[in-house]
Motif scaffolding. Structure first.
Motif, PDB file in Angstrom:
ATOM      1  N   ASP A 106       5.968  29.001  -5.631  1.00  0.00           N
ATOM      2  CA  ASP A 106       5.384  27.769  -5.834  1.00  0.00           C
ATOM      3  C   ASP A 106       5.733  27.110  -4.440  1.00  0.00           C
ATOM      4  OD1 ASP A 106       3.980  27.704  -8.228  1.00  0.00           O
ATOM      5  OD2 ASP A 106       6.139  27.907  -9.070  1.00  0.00           O
ATOM      6  N   LEU A 107       4.925  26.341  -3.831  1.00  0.00           N
ATOM      7  CA  LEU A 107       5.316  25.607  -2.597  1.00  0.00           C
ATOM      8  C   LEU A 107       4.561  24.188  -3.092  1.00  0.00           C
ATOM      9  CD1 LEU A 107       4.556  27.790   0.351  1.00  0.00           C
ATOM     10  CD2 LEU A 107       6.870  27.132  -0.557  1.00  0.00           C
ATOM     11  N   THR A 108       5.389  23.085  -2.687  1.00  0.00           N
ATOM     12  CA  THR A 108       4.932  21.874  -2.956  1.00  0.00           C
ATOM     13  C   THR A 108       5.311  21.065  -1.702  1.00  0.00           C
ATOM     14  OG1 THR A 108       6.479  20.652  -4.343  1.00  0.00           O
ATOM     15  CG2 THR A 108       4.470  21.837  -5.339  1.00  0.00           C
ATOM     16  N   TYR A 109       4.477  20.202  -1.113  1.00  0.00           N
ATOM     17  CA  TYR A 109       4.915  19.012  -0.011  1.00  0.00           C
ATOM     18  C   TYR A 109       4.222  17.910  -0.265  1.00  0.00           C
ATOM     19  CZ  TYR A 109       5.002  16.947   4.544  1.00  0.00           C
ATOM     20  OH  TYR A 109       5.126  15.972   5.410  1.00  0.00           O
ATOM     21  N   ASP A 110       5.115  16.805  -0.339  1.00  0.00           N
ATOM     22  CA  ASP A 110       4.758  15.640  -0.519  1.00  0.00           C
ATOM     23  C   ASP A 110       5.128  14.537   0.513  1.00  0.00           C
ATOM     24  OD1 ASP A 110       3.468  13.284  -1.796  1.00  0.00           O
ATOM     25  OD2 ASP A 110       5.189  13.033  -3.117  1.00  0.00           O
ATOM     26  N   SER A 152       0.751  -1.303  -0.039  1.00  0.00           N
ATOM     27  CA  SER A 152       0.286   0.042   0.058  1.00  0.00           C
ATOM     28  C   SER A 152       0.930   1.243   0.134  1.00  0.00           C
ATOM     29  CB  SER A 152      -0.903   0.019   1.240  1.00  0.00           C
ATOM     30  OG  SER A 152      -1.873  -1.172   1.096  1.00  0.00           O
ATOM     31  N   LEU A 153       0.607   2.096  -0.916  1.00  0.00           N
ATOM     32  CA  LEU A 153       1.283   3.520  -0.990  1.00  0.00           C
ATOM     33  C   LEU A 153       0.293   4.509  -0.536  1.00  0.00           C
ATOM     34  CD1 LEU A 153       3.572   5.294  -1.911  1.00  0.00           C
ATOM     35  CD2 LEU A 153       2.728   5.411  -4.266  1.00  0.00           C
ATOM     36  N   LYS A 154       0.450   5.023   0.394  1.00  0.00           N
ATOM     37  CA  LYS A 154      -0.077   6.224   1.007  1.00  0.00           C
ATOM     38  C   LYS A 154       0.612   7.548   0.706  1.00  0.00           C
ATOM     39  CE  LYS A 154      -2.522   3.293   4.385  1.00  0.00           C
ATOM     40  NZ  LYS A 154      -2.029   2.002   4.086  1.00  0.00           N
ATOM     41  N   ARG A 155       0.074   8.581   0.266  1.00  0.00           N
ATOM     42  CA  ARG A 155       0.260   9.766   0.025  1.00  0.00           C
ATOM     43  C   ARG A 155      -0.496  11.187   0.494  1.00  0.00           C
ATOM     44  NH1 ARG A 155       3.273  10.604  -4.365  1.00  0.00           N
ATOM     45  NH2 ARG A 155       2.269   9.043  -5.421  1.00  0.00           N
ATOM     46  N   ASN A 156      -0.036  12.097   0.878  1.00  0.00           N
ATOM     47  CA  ASN A 156      -0.528  13.260   1.325  1.00  0.00           C
ATOM     48  C   ASN A 156       0.210  14.141   0.848  1.00  0.00           C
ATOM     49  OD1 ASN A 156      -2.463  12.028   2.939  1.00  0.00           O
ATOM     50  ND2 ASN A 156      -0.985  12.152   4.797  1.00  0.00           N
ATOM     51  N   GLY A 157      -0.321  15.025  -0.103  1.00  0.00           N
ATOM     52  CA  GLY A 157       0.513  16.117  -0.998  1.00  0.00           C
ATOM     53  C   GLY A 157      -0.590  17.469  -0.848  1.00  0.00           C
ATOM     54  N   VAL A 158       0.376  18.566  -0.774  1.00  0.00           N
ATOM     55  CA  VAL A 158      -0.034  19.818  -0.682  1.00  0.00           C
ATOM     56  C   VAL A 158       0.578  20.704  -1.815  1.00  0.00           C
ATOM     57  CG1 VAL A 158      -0.660  21.881   0.492  1.00  0.00           C
ATOM     58  CG2 VAL A 158      -0.688  19.852   1.642  1.00  0.00           C
ATOM     59  N   LEU A 159       0.002  21.480  -2.733  1.00  0.00           N
ATOM     60  CA  LEU A 159       0.407  22.449  -3.483  1.00  0.00           C
ATOM     61  C   LEU A 159      -0.295  23.843  -3.231  1.00  0.00           C
ATOM     62  CD1 LEU A 159       1.556  23.534  -6.366  1.00  0.00           C
ATOM     63  CD2 LEU A 159      -0.582  22.524  -7.258  1.00  0.00           C
ATOM     64  N   ALA A 160       0.723  24.638  -3.397  1.00  0.00           N
ATOM     65  CA  ALA A 160       0.054  26.205  -2.996  1.00  0.00           C
ATOM     66  C   ALA A 160       1.124  26.964  -4.114  1.00  0.00           C
ATOM     67  CB  ALA A 160       0.457  26.652  -1.782  1.00  0.00           C
ATOM     68  N   THR A 161       0.453  27.929  -4.864  1.00  0.00           N
ATOM     69  CA  THR A 161       1.055  28.983  -5.843  1.00  0.00           C
ATOM     70  C   THR A 161       0.504  30.343  -5.655  1.00  0.00           C
ATOM     71  OG1 THR A 161       1.679  27.147  -7.396  1.00  0.00           O
ATOM     72  CG2 THR A 161       1.612  29.492  -8.170  1.00  0.00           C
TER      73      THR A 161
END
Length: 969
Positions: A311-315, A288-297
C-alpha cells in the motif's frame, strides 16, 4: 502498584483459562465414549480430525465479512452492522456506500456520528476526535493496521488529513485485543483501503462536486475563495487469473470556509466591581484547504500459500487563510470606560473612549505532506500454521507561516482615538459601534507600542513553525490453528517501532526599516502602498477598513524582518523526541460453547518496552543577557519503562441475534510530545528580589519533562447487542459462493440492531501538566541581576512548573444505540429508517494538593447523534443531527501554541439528497446535493464556567455542494 497490576493480569488470564477449561470439559466425550473411540482405526481418527478441521474452517469463514456489492446509504449501514456483529471485540464501524465513497463529508464527519464518538470543529471543519469522552491524546489511528504519524506538534491525528475516498471501511476498536499493535488508551481508529483481490471483478467510480459557502468572501486575497470543488476517482481490477490485484485512487480537493472570528482579551473588574470586556481581537477569515492525494495498492496471491500486499498513499495539502480585521484594546489597552450598564455583575453594554485600534491584515498558511508505505506478507505453511510479516513507514512534514501585520492612526497611541459603544449579545457576540473611519488616515505602525519591550517598532510579527514526524514499524506474527477444543487458534509475535519527531519555530518582528527605538533610528510609521477598502467585520458592527497584501509590503521593503526567539512561548520552543517501542505479544482466540451458549473472543497480553529520549534548550548556567536573548545550550533527557498490557474479550451468543460482550484490558497513552520537551524557561520578578519564601521568590521557571511515563488505564466494557432479523434492503447482490458465506448475506443482516453498553476507565499515572516543586536556580546566576541586586537576593530557590505523572481519576459512561429500518414495523415504511445513539459520560480527575476533582479534558457529559433516512428506487435522502454538551478542548493560542478552553456545546445539522439511475443509458450515475452545518451553529469557548465570559466566538456559515458520481458497471 506493580503487584496490583500483576494481580489484574493474573485475574484476567485465570478467568479466561477457567472459562475455556469448563467449556472443554462440557464438550469432552465421556470415558466410555473415549474407550470406544480408542478402538477405532488410525485412519478413522485422521478422517475425523480432517472433518473437524474443515468444519472449523467453514465456521471461521462464515464469521468474517466477505466482499459484497454495496449500493446506497442503507447498504453502507448494513455492511457496517455486519462488521460490528462479526468483530471479536467491541467496535463501531462505517462502510463505503460504493467504491470510493464513505458516508459523510469527511472521515472526521463520518466518525463523529458513531456511538461513543464525537468530533471538535477546527476552522469550520470536523477534525479532532473524542472516544468515550477522552480527547485526541488518548486514541490512535491506523491505516491497514499501520501506525500513523501526525501533522500536529503532538500525537493527535487530524482526521481531515485523509481523503475519505480512499477507504472501504473504518473500524473503531472501543476495546483492545493483544494483537492490535498501536492501540490507544480510549480507542483505536483503523482505516482500511480497498483490497483488490477481495473484489469479484473490475470496479471503478468517479466523484465530482462543486462546493460553496452561504457567507460571501469575508477576506479576499491570493489563494482563497468562498467556492471550491472535489474530484476523486478509484479504480480496482484483477489480472493473471485473479492472482494480481491493483487499486489506484486520486483525490483533488479545494474546500472553502468562511469564519467570523472574535476573541475577547478577558474580563477585568471595573471600578464598580463588575466584569467588563477588556479588549477583543476580531477577524473576517476566508479559508481554503487544497489537497492532492494519491492511493496505490498492489496485491499478489500466486497460490494458496502466499499473499503479498503493498500500500502506498501520498497526501499533499495546503490550507490558506486571509484574515482581515481589527483589535480593540479596551480596558487592557488603557482606554477609559465612560459608562456601563451592569447585569448581574457583568457589564452588558457601555462606552469606551480613547481607543487606539490595531487594524490587522494577517495571513496564515499550513503546508503538509503525509506519506504511508505498508508491505504485508502472509504465508500459509500448512493447514495449522501461518506467518505474517508486515513493515510500515509513515512520515509527515509540515510548515506553517502565521503572519501578522499592524496598521493604525499613529505610533503608540499617538494618533486620533475612537469612541466605541459596545453590547454583549445573547449569542455571545460583542457588538460595537465605532466612530472612526478606518479607511482614511491609516498608516503602517505599532499602534499600541507592543514592540517597546524589545526596542523595536513592531508593525507585525511572523511565527513559522516546522514539524517532521516519522515512524517505522516491523512486525512478525505466527498463528497456530486448532481443529478442536475451546481455542480456534493461538497467535504470538513481536513488533518493533521507532519514532522521531522534531519541532522548530522561527520568529521575527516586522518593522519599518529594522532600527531600534533606543538608537533613535527606528521609523515609527510608513504609508500603505497598494491598499484598498474591504468590509470583513460588518457582522459585529464595524464598517469598512483598509486592506492590503502584507507580502507585497515585505517585497518592496516597507516591512523588514528582525529575527527574534522565544517570543510569548515561556519555554525555548524547539525540541526533538525519539521513541523505540519493542512489543512481544500472545493471544488465544476462543470459539466454543457453554451448554447452549456460544462463546467466542480472545485473551492475551502485550509487553511494551519503551526507550524514549528528548532534546531541547535552556539558558546556559551563569550566562549573562546578550542583546534581547540568552546563551542557550542543548539539554537532553531520557528514560525507559516496561508495561504489561493484558486484555480479554468474551462474546456470549445466547441466540443467533443476541450477543453479550465483556471486555477487560489495561491500556496506556504515551506522553504528549511537547510535554516531553526538556527545555527550560526561567523568569525573574524584580519585585520579589528580597523575598526568602521560595513560593514568592525572584526565580521561577517552567519546562517539560523527558522522563514522563505513560498515563495508564484499566479499561472495562460491557455491551448487550440484539440484531433484528430483516430482509436486505440496500441493493446487495449475494450471488457468488463467497458472498453467501458472509453473515450479511447468509442471515439477511438487513434488520438493524439495538445495543446498550457501559464502560469504566480507571486512570492512574495521569499526566499533571502543571505540577509545581522547589528548584535551586543558583547555577543560573546572575540572570539579569547587577552585583548590588545579587546582594539583595533573598533566595536562589523558586518554583519549577512542569508535567509529572501524579494524577488519577476515572471516566465512566452508559451508551444506547438503535439502528431501526422501519420496514420491521410495517412494509408500508420500507426504505425509511433511523439511527439514534446517546452517550452519558462522567469523569473525575484529581491532582495532588487539589482535592477538588476536575473534568477530563475533551469530555462532554452528553453526546447524541440521530439520522433519519429514506431510500427507494434510486432516490435517497437523509438528515443528521450531532449534539454534544460543553467540554474542555484545545484551540490555537499565541505563537502557534495549543491551549485549553471550555467549548460550548450544541447541535449541528447536515443533510443529503441523491438520485441514482438504476437502468437506461445513465445507469450508474448518481446526482448528489448536500448541506453541512445547516443550523449555522456558533462555535464558542468561555471561561470560569460563565458563558458570558466568551474567549472565542466563531460562525462558519452553511456549506453546500452539488455533484455527481459515476460507477462504471
Amino acid at each position: 502498584m506493580l503487584m496490583k497490576h500483576k494481580l489484574l493480569a493474573m485475574a484476567i488470564a485465570s478467568a479466561c483459562f477457567g472459562t475455556c477449561a469448563v467449556a472443554n470439559a462440557a464438550t469432552a466425550p465421556a470415558p466410555a465414549a473415549q474407550q470406544q473411540d480408542s478402538q477405532q482405526s488410525t485412519g478413522n481418527d485422521q478422517s475425523a480430525d480432517a472433518n473437524a478441521k474443515s468444519a472449523r474452517d467453514k465456521k471461521d469463514k462464515a464469521k468474517q465479512m466477505q466482499a459484497v456489492q454495496v449500493n446506497g446509504f442503507i447498504s453502507s449501514i448494513e455492511n457496517a452492522t455486519a462488521l460490528k456483529k462479526n468483530a471479536s471485540t467491541i467496535v463501531e464501524a462505517i462502510s463505503a456506500e460504493q467504491v470510493g465513497k464513505l458516508p459523510g463529508v469527511s472521515i472526521a464527519d463520518a466518525l463523529g456520528r458513531l456511538p461513543g464518538l464525537a468530533v471538535q470543529t477546527v476552522d469550520g471543519r470536523p477534525q479532532v476526535l473524542t472516544i468515550h469522552g477522552l480527547g485526541p491524546d488518548f486514541s490512535t489511528a491506523l491505516v491497514n493496521g499501520g501506525q500513523q504519524v501526525s501533522t500536529n506538534n503532538n500525537r493527535d491525528v487530524a482526521f481531515d488529513q485523509y481523503p475519505s475516498s480512499w477507504f472501504d471501511n473504518v473500524v473503531v476498536h472501543m476495546s483492545p485485543q493483544a494483537d492490535l499493535i498501536g492501540q490507544g488508551l480510549a480507542g483505536t481508529v483503523d482505516m482500511h483501503t480497498i483490497r483488490p483481490l477481495e473484489k469479484n471483478g473490475m470496479e471503478a467510480a468517479v466523484n465530482a462536486k462543486y462546493i460553496w459557502n452561504s457567507m460571501s468572501e469575508l477576506a479576499p486575497g491570493k489563494g482563497v475563495s468562498n467556492k471550491g470543488r472535489n474530484l476523486n476517482g478509484v479504480w480496482v481490477d484483477q489480472f493473471l487469473n485473479h492472482t494480481l490485484g491493483v487499486t489506484l485512487g486520486v483525490d483533488l480537493e479545494d474546500n472553502p470556509s468562511q469564519i467570523q472570528h472574535q476573541a475577547p482579551w478577558g474580563y477585568p473588574t471595573d471600578n464598580n466591581g463588575n466584569l467588563v470586556v477588556g479588549g477583543s481581537k476580531n477577524y473576517g477569515i476566508t479559508d481554503s484547504l487544497k489537497r492532492n492525494g494519491v492511493l496505490a495498492t498492489v496485491q499478489w496471491q500466486p497460490n494458496e500459500f502466499y499473499t503479498g500486499t503493498v500500500d502506498l498513499t501520498y497526501d499533499n495539502y495546503k490550507e490558506t487563510q486571509q484574515a482581515k480585521g481589527m483589535e480593540l484594546p479596551l480596558w487592557w489597552g488603557g482606554a477609559p470606560l465612560a459608562s456601563a450598564t451592569p447585569v448581574n455583575g457583568f457589564d452588558a453594554s457601555g462606552v469606551y473612549t480613547g481607543v487606539s485600534p490595531v487594524i490587522r491584515n494577517d495571513y496564515n498558511s499550513t503546508s503538509a505532506r503525509v506519506y504511508n508505505f505498508n508491505w504485508d506478507n502472509k504465508f500459509t505453511i500448512n493447514e495449522n500454521w501461518s506467518v505474517d510479516v508486515d513493515a510500515n513507514y509513515s512520515r509527515a512534514t509540515r510548515k506553517d507561516v502565521d503572519l501578522e501585520s499592524y496598521s493604525g492612526f499613529g505610533f503608540n497611541k499617538s494618533g486620533p482615538t475612537d469612541t466605541i459603544g459596545f453590547n454583549e449579545l445573547g449569542n455571545g457576540l460583542l457588538y460595537v459601534n465605532p466612530s472612526l473611519d478606518n479607511t482614511q488616515g491609516v498608516m503602517l505602525t505599532d499602534p499600541q507600542g507592543w514592540g517597546g519591550g524589545s526596542d523595536v517598532v513592531q508593525a507585525g510579527f511572523i511565527n513559522a513553525p516546522r514539524t517532521v514526524d516519522y515512524l517505522a514499524n516491523v512486525r512478525l506474527s505466527v498463528e497456530r490453528s486448532f481443529a478442536s477444543g475451546p481455542f480456534s487458534s493461538l497467535e504470538f509475535g513481536v513488533s518493533n517501532s521507532r519514532r522521531n519527531k522534531t519541532y522548530n519555530i522561527d520568529q521575527a518582528f516586522l518593522t519599518l526599516g529594522g532600527g531600534t527605538i533606543s538608537g533613535g533610528n527606528a521609523i515609527t510609521s510608513a504609508p500603505i502602498q497598494g491598499g484598498s477598502s474591504c468590509d470583513p467585520l460588518s457582522f459585529m458592527g464595524i464598517g469598512p477598513q483598509i486592506c492590503y497584501n502584507p507580502f507585497a509590503l515585505i517585497d518592496n521593503g516597507s516591512l523588514v524582518n528582525v529575527p527574534t526567539f522565544g517570543s510569548n512561548t515561556g519555554t525555548p520552543p524547539n525540541w526533538r523526541t525519539h521513541e523505540n517501542v519493542f512489543t512481544p505479544y500472545f493471544q488465544f482466540n476462543i470459539d466454543t460453547n457453554l451448554g447452549g451458549v456460544s462463546l467466542r473472543g480472545n485473551f492475551g497480553m502485550q509487553v511494551q518496552h519503551t526507550a524514549q529520549s528528548a532534546t531541547g534548550e535552556r539558558v546556559a548556567p551563569g550566562s549573562a543577557i546578550t542583546g534581547t536573548g540568552f546563551d542557550l545550550i542543548p539539554v537532553r533527557g531520557s528514560t525507559s519503562y516496561t508495561r504489561y498490557l493484558p486484555s480479554a474479550n468474551l462474546i456470549f451468543g445466547f441466540t443467533d441475534n443476541d450477543d453479550l460482550r465483556v471486555s477487560a484490558a489495561r491500556t496506556l497513552s504515551r506522553p504528549r510530545m511537547d510535554q516531553m520537551n526538556p527545555s527550560l524557561g526561567i523568569s525573574g520578578n524584580i519585585n520579589h528580589l528580597p523575598n526568602t519564601d521560595p513560593n514568592q521568590a525572584y526565580f521561577s521557571a517552567s519546562g517539560g519533562n523527558a522522563k514522563l511515563q505513560p498515563t495508564m488505564a484499566d479499561n472495562f466494557n460491557v455491551s448487550y447487542e440484539h440484531y433484528f432479523s430483516g430482509p436486505l434492503t440496500g441493493g446487495y447482490q449475494c450471488n457468488s459462493a463467497d458472498q453467501k458465506n458472509s453473515d450479511l448475506c447468509r442471515s439477511g443482516g438487513g434488520g438493524g440492531y439495538f445495543s446498550v453498553s457501559g464502560y469504566f476507565i480507571g486512570l492512574h499515572d495521569y499526566i499533571n501538566p502543571s505540577s509545581s516543586y522547589l528548584y535551586n536556580f543558583a547555577p543560573f546566576m546572575p540572570f539579569l541581576l547587577k552585583p548590588a541586586q545579587v546582594a539583595q537576593l533573598g533566595t536562589t530557590y523558586g518554583i519549577m512548573t512542569s508535567p509529572t505523572n501524579d494524577g488519577r481519576g476515572y471516566v465512566k459512561g452508559l451508551q444506547g444505540t438503535l439502528n431501526l429500518p422501519f420496514n420491521l414495523l410495517t412494509p408500508v415504511l420500507d426504505g425509511f429508517g433511523t439511527i439514534l445513539s446517546v452517550n452519558r459520560t462522567k469523569s473525575s480527575l484529581v491532582y495532588p494538593g487539589n482535592a477538588t476533582p476536575i473534568t477530563v479534558p475533551g469530555l462532554s457529559k452528553w453526546v447524541a447523534n440521530g439520522t433519519i433516512y429514506y431510500q427507494h428506487n434510486g432516490f435517497e435522502a437523509r438528515i443528521s443531527d450531532s449534539y454534544r454538551s460543553s467540554f474542555l478542548g484545545e484551540v490555537s493560542g499565541i505563537s502557534a501554541t495549543r491551549i485549553e478552553q471550555t467549548l460550548k456545546g450544541g447541535s449541528t445539522y447536515d443533510a443529503q439528497v441523491s438520485y441514482t439511475f438504476e437502468s437506461g443509458r445513465f445507469k450508474g450515475l448518481t446526482l448528489i446535493a448536500t448541506g453541512a452545518n445547516l443550523s449555522n451553529k456558533i462555535f464558542t469557548t468561555f471561561q470560569n464556567n460563565d458563558p458570558r465570559q466568551v474567549q472565542t466566538w466563531e460562525r462558519y456559515g452553511r456549506t453546500y455542494s452539488i455533484g455527481a458520481s459515476y460507477k462504471f458497471q
